[in-house]
Design a protein around this motif. Structure first.
Motif, short mmCIF file in Angstrom:
data_model
loop_
_atom_site.label_atom_id
_atom_site.label_comp_id
_atom_site.label_asym_id
_atom_site.label_seq_id
_atom_site.Cartn_x
_atom_site.Cartn_y
_atom_site.Cartn_z
N GLN A 1 5.26 -5.20 10.03
CA GLN A 1 4.17 -5.42 10.99
C GLN A 1 4.59 -4.86 12.34
N ARG A 2 3.62 -4.83 13.26
CA ARG A 2 3.93 -4.32 14.59
C ARG A 2 4.72 -5.33 15.42
N SER A 3 4.67 -6.56 15.01
CA SER A 3 5.09 -7.65 15.89
C SER A 3 6.54 -8.06 15.78
N ALA B 1 7.05 -1.73 12.39
CA ALA B 1 6.69 -0.32 12.21
C ALA B 1 5.25 -0.08 12.62
N ILE B 2 4.98 1.17 12.96
CA ILE B 2 3.62 1.62 13.25
C ILE B 2 3.58 3.10 12.89
N VAL C 1 2.36 -4.82 -1.32
CA VAL C 1 3.74 -5.11 -0.90
C VAL C 1 4.14 -6.45 -1.51
N ASP D 1 -3.34 -4.87 13.24
CA ASP D 1 -2.13 -4.14 12.86
C ASP D 1 -2.57 -2.82 12.22
N ASP D 2 -1.66 -2.11 11.57
CA ASP D 2 -2.05 -0.86 10.93
C ASP D 2 -2.98 -1.10 9.75
N ALA D 3 -2.87 -2.27 9.15
CA ALA D 3 -3.70 -2.60 8.00
C ALA D 3 -3.78 -4.11 7.91
N ALA D 4 -4.73 -4.59 7.13
CA ALA D 4 -4.83 -6.03 6.89
C ALA D 4 -4.02 -6.38 5.65
N LEU D 5 -3.63 -7.65 5.58
CA LEU D 5 -2.86 -8.14 4.43
C LEU D 5 -3.62 -9.31 3.81
N LEU D 6 -3.91 -9.20 2.54
CA LEU D 6 -4.64 -10.24 1.84
C LEU D 6 -3.81 -10.76 0.67
N ARG D 7 -3.97 -12.03 0.38
CA ARG D 7 -3.21 -12.65 -0.70
C ARG D 7 -4.19 -13.16 -1.75
N PRO D 8 -4.47 -12.37 -2.77
CA PRO D 8 -5.34 -12.87 -3.84
C PRO D 8 -4.65 -14.02 -4.57
N HIS E 1 2.56 -9.93 -5.31
CA HIS E 1 2.32 -8.95 -4.26
C HIS E 1 1.09 -9.30 -3.44
N GLU E 2 1.12 -8.92 -2.19
CA GLU E 2 -0.06 -8.99 -1.34
C GLU E 2 -0.76 -7.64 -1.32
N VAL E 3 -2.03 -7.68 -0.96
CA VAL E 3 -2.83 -6.46 -0.91
C VAL E 3 -2.95 -5.99 0.54
N VAL E 4 -2.69 -4.73 0.74
CA VAL E 4 -2.77 -4.11 2.06
C VAL E 4 -4.00 -3.23 2.07
N ALA F 1 5.72 -7.25 4.14
CA ALA F 1 5.07 -6.13 4.85
C ALA F 1 5.68 -5.93 6.23
N ALA G 1 3.03 2.62 7.18
CA ALA G 1 3.49 1.81 8.32
C ALA G 1 3.66 0.34 7.95
N MET G 2 3.04 -0.09 6.86
CA MET G 2 3.21 -1.48 6.40
C MET G 2 4.31 -1.59 5.34
#
Lengths: 331, 331
Positions: free
Chosen positions: B153-155, B220-221, B146, A37-44, B48-51, B151, B86-87
């Motif tokens: 996503q493209r999908s 979104a992208i 986010v 995707d445009d970026a990765a998403l991580l969940r700490p 929040h998640e980390v992008v 977030a 975009a995210m």
């Protein structure tokens, strides 16, 4: 063989997007969205801070053009994971920015294998990156997590803390010397399994040691610039000095045949070993921590008041062993 | 003028470590530890998640050697922040991996000014990075946050969603054409203030639009590869097709004098505009979102069932306007 029509997307998919990015269920559960995707998403985990570091290695600057590609993939990642280890963090994910002159399968396959094998071993899923045609370089960004407020920093060392290092030192420097000699002598290709180059080619990020010592050490740094240079960084950040007892410095087995001056230069001044240096208060018992870390812990001296860094011999007499660390712009 | 003795540490301190990394109290409060340790420490908001995304630009590949350095610093960061936009993410921090052949003040000063000015404007504190001597390239890693599960996503695009773009398109491509012509015609240096190159040199990451539309759009992208190429990415990820109404596509003012075929090529196929393309369901009212985003929102078509992407004229007749997007390894 070159595959000039290989697109960026194919390249990422083919070499860097295995079915399970890390194969580790705990690590993968923190990856909400990986490559694509445009970026990765991580969940700490809740209550954790995010640790992030980036490092780039450039051909001709950090490695020779004929550096074994599998080792290069391993080493580029190891150097960045080593920064997480020095913070006491566990990995969340890694990103790779790879530039190569062309999409050559004979290079990309072993490079990606070296990279991904270490990523799996260290539970560090590959979650993103980009590829571009250009002079060969590899930029690795690592993300990790630590419980809020618990990260090891360079600035916490105090006088009377012990100077502790993991593993053995000087192996990367003696390996580099052997590599330079090999190149001077002719065109034999490098041997990724050459024992003298083991540390140079296959450094081990000390993540388990960082985790084991996180709640016990006052400060930490990873040994990328060289023992004395990195000790200086800790001393400068912590506002203290240090004494290093030369006979206590653990030497890499590859230094066994080397003369004393060379061994000292390698162990005190050589970079790229990627062991950890920690400031550990005197009351902490090290044996159980070494057990948890899976690596030896050596007390090699003491942090002191003032700002001097001294290296002394068995009799306590000063050794003249200062050597500037590796600095990409100073040479 | 070259300053060959400038060390890596001096270089980072001198150019990239201003007193307040972003000057923004909210953004800075999330930075527990910035430049200067083994890694940076960031504290995302709870829940929040980390992008995270990384992008590298390489001289001779993504920019000419005489690209105005202030624009280059701006643009390298803008391209990465655009991925956060975009995210639907807000920035937490950025890292810069800079390779330069030498530490030249006349280049580093404007480069860092362009980079840091945008970083401040977008509340994206510089928290780390590295510098190395080598062929010129800039790798930028951005981290954002986010609310968990929110977030873009493209999908997520679905048939009947509108195809919405921010701003105007084709400006970067016409600027690049002008740059290539200028270079073909002689040695005049590029003009960072040339209006025709405004989009090429000074793209604006649409972070406010991403935030404003996050709770309303399905997907979104960002438009880095070109409208049709990026629309294809969304359609492929979402399992749908799309129709683009050519007369509704907003053209960059720099295309005013261009002939129709060139304008179409630039707006449909040109990369580097860094606007957002979104899938917005029909019932969402766009005017208040455009107001919040601070940028125009244009409905340029509709997502459809199937997998075809068609461009049609005012009468609904198909236009032959396919063009592959930018691919770093395919040309």
């Amino acid at each position: 063989m070159a595959s000039p029509s290989l697109s960026e997307f194919d390249l990422i998919r083919r070499y860097f997007r295995p079915a399970g990015p890390s194969g580790d269920p705990v690590a993968d559960a923190r990856v909400v969205l990986g490559v694509g995707d445009d970026a990765a998403l991580l969940r700490p985990d809740a209550g954790h801070e995010v640790v992030v570091s980036t490092d780039t290695v450039v051909e001709g600057r950090h490695f020779f053009p004929d550096h074994p590609p599998e080792s290069l993939g391993h080493k580029a990642l190891a150097a960045s994971l080593s920064d997480l280890a020095a913070m006491g963090a566990e990995p969340l994910g890694v990103l790779l920015s790879l530039a190569v002159p062309e999409a050559e399968d004979a290079w990309l396959t072993p490079f990606s294998e070296g990279f991904l094998r270490l990523a799996r071993a260290m539970r560090a899923p590959l979650v993103g990156g980009d590829t571009v045609r250009g002079p060969c370089s590899a930029g690795v960004t690592v993300l990790g997590q630590v419980p809020a407020g618990r990260a090891l920093q360079r600035s916490g060392a105090r006088p009377a803390d012990r100077v502790v290092v993991t593993g053995e030192l000087g192996g990367a420097a003696i390996g580099l010397a052997a590599e330079i000699r090999r190149r001077d002598e002719g065109a034999r290709p490098p041997d990724a399994n050459d024992p003298v180059c083991k540390r140079l080619f296959w450094p081990q990020p000390r993540l388990a040691a960082g985790l084991a010592l996180r709640e016990h050490a006052h400060a930490a740094i990873d040994l990328s610039d060289g023992l004395l240079a990195d000790l200086e960084h800790v001393c400068a950040a912590s506002g203290c000095g240090a004494r290093v007892d030369w006979p206590a410095v653990p030497l890499d087995p590859a230094l066994a045949g080397a003369d004393a001056a060379l061994a000292r230069d390698c162990a005190l001044g050589g970079g790229d070993d990627y062991e950890l240096l920690l400031a550990v208060p005197p009351e902490v018992e090290l044996a159980p921590l070494a057990e948890a870390a899976g690596v030896a812990l050596h007390v090699i001296g003491e942090f002191t008041a003032g700002d001097a860094i001294r290296v002394v011999d068995a009799a306590g007499a000063p050794l003249d062993a200062r050597r500037p660390g590796h600095d990409h712009f100073a040479d």
